[in-house]
Design a protein around this motif. Sequence first.
Motif, short mmCIF file in Angstrom:
data_model
loop_
_atom_site.label_atom_id
_atom_site.label_comp_id
_atom_site.label_asym_id
_atom_site.label_seq_id
_atom_site.Cartn_x
_atom_site.Cartn_y
_atom_site.Cartn_z
N HIS A 64 -2.22 8.33 4.64
CA HIS A 64 -0.72 7.27 3.45
C HIS A 64 0.27 7.62 3.81
O HIS A 64 0.88 7.21 3.50
N GLU A 65 1.10 9.12 4.23
CA GLU A 65 1.98 8.58 4.52
C GLU A 65 2.41 8.00 6.07
O GLU A 65 3.62 7.44 6.17
N ARG A 119 5.08 -1.14 -6.76
CA ARG A 119 6.29 -0.14 -6.52
C ARG A 119 6.93 -0.93 -6.83
O ARG A 119 7.21 -1.72 -7.24
N GLU A 134 -5.88 15.99 -2.28
CA GLU A 134 -5.63 14.93 -2.24
C GLU A 134 -6.29 14.57 -0.22
O GLU A 134 -6.00 15.66 0.29
N ASP A 170 8.12 9.61 -2.49
CA ASP A 170 8.58 9.43 -1.43
C ASP A 170 8.65 8.23 -1.43
O ASP A 170 10.51 7.71 -0.82
N TYR A 171 7.81 7.23 -1.71
CA TYR A 171 7.75 5.94 -1.63
C TYR A 171 8.67 4.81 -3.03
O TYR A 171 8.56 3.86 -2.79
N TYR A 209 6.41 4.62 -5.15
CA TYR A 209 5.45 4.18 -5.58
C TYR A 209 4.52 4.40 -7.11
O TYR A 209 4.87 5.82 -7.45
N LYS A 248 1.72 14.91 5.09
CA LYS A 248 1.01 14.13 2.78
C LYS A 248 -0.08 13.53 3.88
O LYS A 248 0.17 12.00 3.05
N CYS A 289 -7.93 10.96 -4.02
CA CYS A 289 -7.51 11.75 -4.53
C CYS A 289 -9.17 12.11 -5.46
O CYS A 289 -9.30 11.05 -6.00
N ARG A 298 -0.79 9.91 -5.69
CA ARG A 298 -0.85 10.50 -3.94
C ARG A 298 0.57 10.73 -3.12
O ARG A 298 1.54 10.64 -4.00
N MET A 299 0.78 12.75 -2.77
CA MET A 299 1.94 12.98 -2.48
C MET A 299 3.23 11.92 -2.25
O MET A 299 4.21 11.86 -2.61
N ALA A 300 2.98 11.13 -0.82
CA ALA A 300 3.18 10.44 -0.41
C ALA A 300 4.03 8.90 -1.15
O ALA A 300 5.30 8.10 -1.43
N ASP A 301 2.97 8.77 -2.22
CA ASP A 301 3.80 7.69 -2.82
C ASP A 301 5.13 8.08 -4.14
O ASP A 301 5.99 7.41 -4.06
N SER A 323 -5.18 8.24 2.03
CA SER A 323 -6.11 9.13 1.29
C SER A 323 -6.75 8.84 0.06
O SER A 323 -6.18 7.85 -0.34
N LEU A 352 2.83 4.54 3.95
CA LEU A 352 3.88 4.27 3.20
C LEU A 352 4.87 3.93 4.21
O LEU A 352 6.12 3.24 4.22
#
Lengths: 402, 505
Positions: B228-229, A357, B52, A378-379, A381, B225, B47, A373-376, B45, B232
């Motif tokens: 995993h969304e 992070r 993904e 946003d946060y 990572y 997403k 990849c 990963r996509m959400a990474d 998730s 997180l």
Amino acid sequence: MPKPNLRSLRKMDFLKVVPTRKQKISEAAAKPLPPLRSYKANEIAAALHPQCQHLKVEEIVGRTADMKSYILTPDAESGTEKLAYFSAGQYLSITLTIGDSVLTRPYSLSSSPKEALEGRYMLTVKRTEGGIASHYILDQWHAGTKVLASAPLGEFTYEPLRDAKHIVGLAGGSGITPFRSLAKAIADGDEDADLTLLYGCRCESDAAFQEEFLQIAASCDKFRLVSVLSDEPAEGCEKGFITADLIKKYAPAGEEYSVFICGPQAMYDFVDKELASLGLRRKFIRHELFGEYHNPSKDAAYPGAAAEEFELTVRMCGEETKMRCKIDETLLVAMERNGIPAPSRCRSGSCGWCHSRLISGNVYIPASVDERRMADLDYGYVHPCCTFPLGDVVLDVPPAKP
Amino acid sequence: MDNRFDVIVVGAGNAGLVAAATAAKNGLNTLLLEKHNLPGGCATSFCRGRFEFEPSLHELASVGTKEHPDSVYKIFDGLGAKVDWRYEHNMFRAIVKGKDGYDVTLKSGVETFCDSMEQAVPGCRASVRALFDLVQKCNEALAYITKMKGKPNGLTMMLKHGDFMRTASHSAEDVMNALGMPEKARDIICTYWGYLGVPTDELNALHFLNMLNCYVVDGAAMPYKRSHELSLSLADVILGSGGQIWYNSEVTKFLYDAQGAVCGVVANGRELYAKEVISNVIPHNVFNMSDADKIPQTDLKLANAREFGISVATVYLGMDCTMEELGIDDYTVFVMSDANPRRQYENRDKDGIYIVNCLNKVIPDSSPKGTCTLFFTIPIFGSDLPDDLTPEGYKKYKNEIARKYIADYEKLMGLSILPHIEEISVATPVTFARYLGTPEGTIYGYKLSGWDNLLARISCEKDEYTIPGLSFCGGHATRGDGYSSAYVTGDAVAKRVVKRMKEAN
């Protein structure tokens, strides 16, 4: 149709719920619980994916002037009794302690899966110019050296439901190693595919495993080797580079085929352009890991940095360490230079094992290796193995597992 | 450095994340320990190539909307965890193969659901509608029991909540039969058993109806997403509230004080202490990491008496064509060889039931333009793995599973899937054993059947797992399996811990 009537169910059964449970519990044995490994699913998971493998060098075989193979066997003394089985094309991540640095390198297994069952892995290492790990291994490893390895990893494997039955392998330099494993797996009957291997080298003396490949080809009609020499003509070899025309010449006619590519960055760049003209479907082109990213500042998208190096603050399980990180080295390499045991495996941005992070700081992540990963995103990572500092950085990093 | 915390949460699965977020949000010095390098357990998730994949979530119940929030929405909202929810309003399509089979699509919303059932099985509407009235009655009874702090007046229960008592002590099938539901209608509705892993003739009716009601009333929700969304967003709450999360930090031992209370754990070879430890790890594993003399007899006997819940085999496919090009138009399709849930269950490892999901139906851009993903799920137990399965035979075993179900679905739907597979990944109970570390790779904790059903677990909660300083949350806990149940137990357990800690101060 009967009228809905819940009354046919005894409501007093409700009063039995608790006594029934208590009765069941009181009747049970108070014996110790079985260990996880006693369950089939857990036993197989542990056998295929050990947390780490303790190995030792059994034998060293010279391949070319700058390439050697290391036969590795389980080091029972350190806790590994059996080698994990694998799919041809997978790699081991090796942990090395060199001076004050702790680092990893991924090396494809060049032995066959069958040999793992017999207690032997083979890694084949080529000296890379300016490299640290390859020099260390080639100069320091000797019979008896203890080696700390990961479980087999990676997805550069033949998948029968996805790939064409015929594989055209394109290998350059040390990129030959996974194909030796695949050729042997095919000859052993462990993979049901055909492999036509185009092996690009500068000259004949640079080509590894020639005799073995010829032997496999002689005994197994599913494997064929074509040596492609760039610098010198030789009998039975193609002269030049691995071009679209050459691929077409050796690929099966009128049949779908999958192209598997493993080699240095320059080869990927060249071959990808050639392949574009063949009009293959994307699913039929598969690359091995691209390897570490170098010279980020040469990218058109590189935003520029105000200094040559910055401060990197690493938080790991509540402990904080500060170090310098150069703009052309990844956050991972800076941690390794400073002896911080950060996790890493593929070193190419794709496996996600170094997932960390970014608490603060600007960084550059080349788009071509940004496989988060996509959400990474946003946060905040990042994968430190392909992340370069553009300013002072604070990073929360999990410890490497042993 | 400091090795003392108010609360240590062991395991960052769904329940562990909510528990740690709740503790941290309430000002407790919280440490969440996770053996893997990512949060979420199943809620993550992965990849492959340009895809993904969602590894486990089919549809999340009890979410609701901003206007009509249900329990999961309230938990996330209350914690300040942001999720981009996407909704699916078709419940599922159920296809039973063979000449006596059927092909039915059910829609959410109580009245539309009843209409689609009536259309499938003329004459069943009243009995289907009666299920939802029953859920209402049960909710009233549960509200009363809660109001009485778990000690309801026996006479009031007998006189006013008889139907609740009947429902709570019988199987889903018993209740549907008593309501006069035609067999076919019952079978269609019972298609959902797969989500709880227990066939409906031994699955507690209260539990099943509650789940059914959640899906019908709220529809199903998915994070944009992947899971995993979700994980997180919860991790962000923990960190933003001053809590810590240590990944790659597997707990190897639970520490007890002289009075027999849990006072800490060992992770990464370090002793870490806390006033309260919350375990998202299944009791079986916790007891195997505890000194034997510290485990109460009841708990040890309970562990020995229990059966493990179901696991799954899953096939993840990244396709190099769109769902329209493939000819797929459903998010969730259940395929069964026999309409009867018991027989589906008995034949689970041969020809029982499987689920096919296409996430692009709900989230069109969940894969790159010109592609789509398919996700096959086959419920099986870890103990269903072939006895002669070896590590070297495992890849073949996985591919046989994938080939079989893909071929079956191609034939059934007249599709061509195989030539379009660009990425494939197959998981089995071995995979879940690897990532979750649960016995037999169970994803559902303990089997929710017979005496170990939801109601029995809740009713006996006070007498079980009585070690001071240690609480459990997750699929293995009182609420059973599923994302929503895990979130709810994580929330409930952490709130209790927060209350205890505040009272102690």
